[in-house]
Write an enzyme that holds these catalytic residues in place. Structure first.
Site: not given
Ligand code: GLP
Length: 266
Positions: A152, A159
């Protein structure tokens, strides 16, 4: 030796025939950084990564250390991240990984090998992470940061987020909630998604970007799409690795194989 070197969006991208050759080159670069930093300021400070990707880097560094071609006696290391909560002796901890693959095999002092402590109380974990940023700064900053990339686009456990780019590039070390892709990818190590910790402590994007040099490794077709987004897509905290492009030319080197770079048009 890379088979090809390309300049893409301010980064140098070395393309290797396979991951082994790329990791060999990464280890040699780390050894050169140690020599140069120790020669110029008496110590070297390294930012280290875990995951499958850098394993051959550590194998090669252990070989170089055994051959007395590099010494870790004047090196401090800071690992990118650790699951939270996590006991250091747990075989799934990044502390355990580092002990197994590097620390116990080289002449690195025990109090110079730092991995976030996954046992700090929850109410102090962010404060503790910020303290580690202070330790790195007082050691003169990271000479080199080794990075992998999550599917990702995460670097460390930073993140994807909805922050602005200006905010994201300054983010300090802190506790993060893990993204669903990260939990899925870690499931095999924990024997199922349900057993993957939901949080981690990570070096912040700001701490990573402050490193004097950054080596980022990506291998295999499963990384191709995210490598293309990081190198050619918009610079956005939604793809944390794209934030590397906010750095001046020459600070970031990608070491990849053909499969990982295959979605980046010439
Ligand atoms: C992990 C780590 C990252 C690593 C990434 C890729 O979750 N926190 O630091 O770079 O995911 O892992 P791998 O190298 O196993 O593909």
């Amino acid at each position: 030796m890379p088979v090809e070197t390309r300049a893409i969006a301010g980064a140098t991208v070395h393309i290797f025939p396979d991951s082994e050759a790329a990791c060999h080159a990464a280890a040699n670069q780390i050894a050169r950084t140690i020599h140069d930093a120790v020669a110029s300021r008496g110590r070297a400070v390294l930012g280290l990564a875990t995951g499958q990707t850098p394993l051959p880097v550590y194998r090669r560094l252990v070989e170089l250390n055994r051959a007395k071609e590099v010494s870790f006696a004047k090196v401090s290391t800071y690992n990118l991240d650790e699951y939270y909560p996590m006991a250091p002796g747990d075989t799934q901890s990044y502390r355990y990984y580092m002990e197994q693959h590097l620390f116990q095999h080289v002449d690195l002092a025990v109090n110079a090998a730092h991995v976030f402590d996954g046992t700090v109380p929850a109410s102090f974990a962010n404060e503790y992470a910020a303290q580690v940023d202070g330790w790195i700064a007082r050691e003169g900053g990271l000479d080199l940061q080794l990075l992998g990339i999550g599917r990702n686009g995460h670097i460390g456990f930073n993140e994807p987020s909805d922050a602005t780019t200006d905010e994201a590039v300054k983010l300090p070390s802190r506790v993060m909630n893990l993204h669903t892709v990260t939990i899925t990818d870690a499931a095999h190590e924990f024997g199922g998604e349900g057993d993957v910790p939901r949080q981690a402590i990570t070096l912040g994007v700001g701490t990573i970007l402050a490193a004097r040099s950054i080596l980022i490794l990506a291998f295999g077709a499963r990384k191709a799409e995210i490598v293309a987004q990081a190198l050619r897509g918009p610079i956005t905290p939604k793809v944390p690795a794209s934030l590397l492009r906010t750095l001046p030319e020459g600070r970031v080197t990608w070491l990849v194989d053909h499969a990982a770079i295959s979605a980046v048009a010439g």
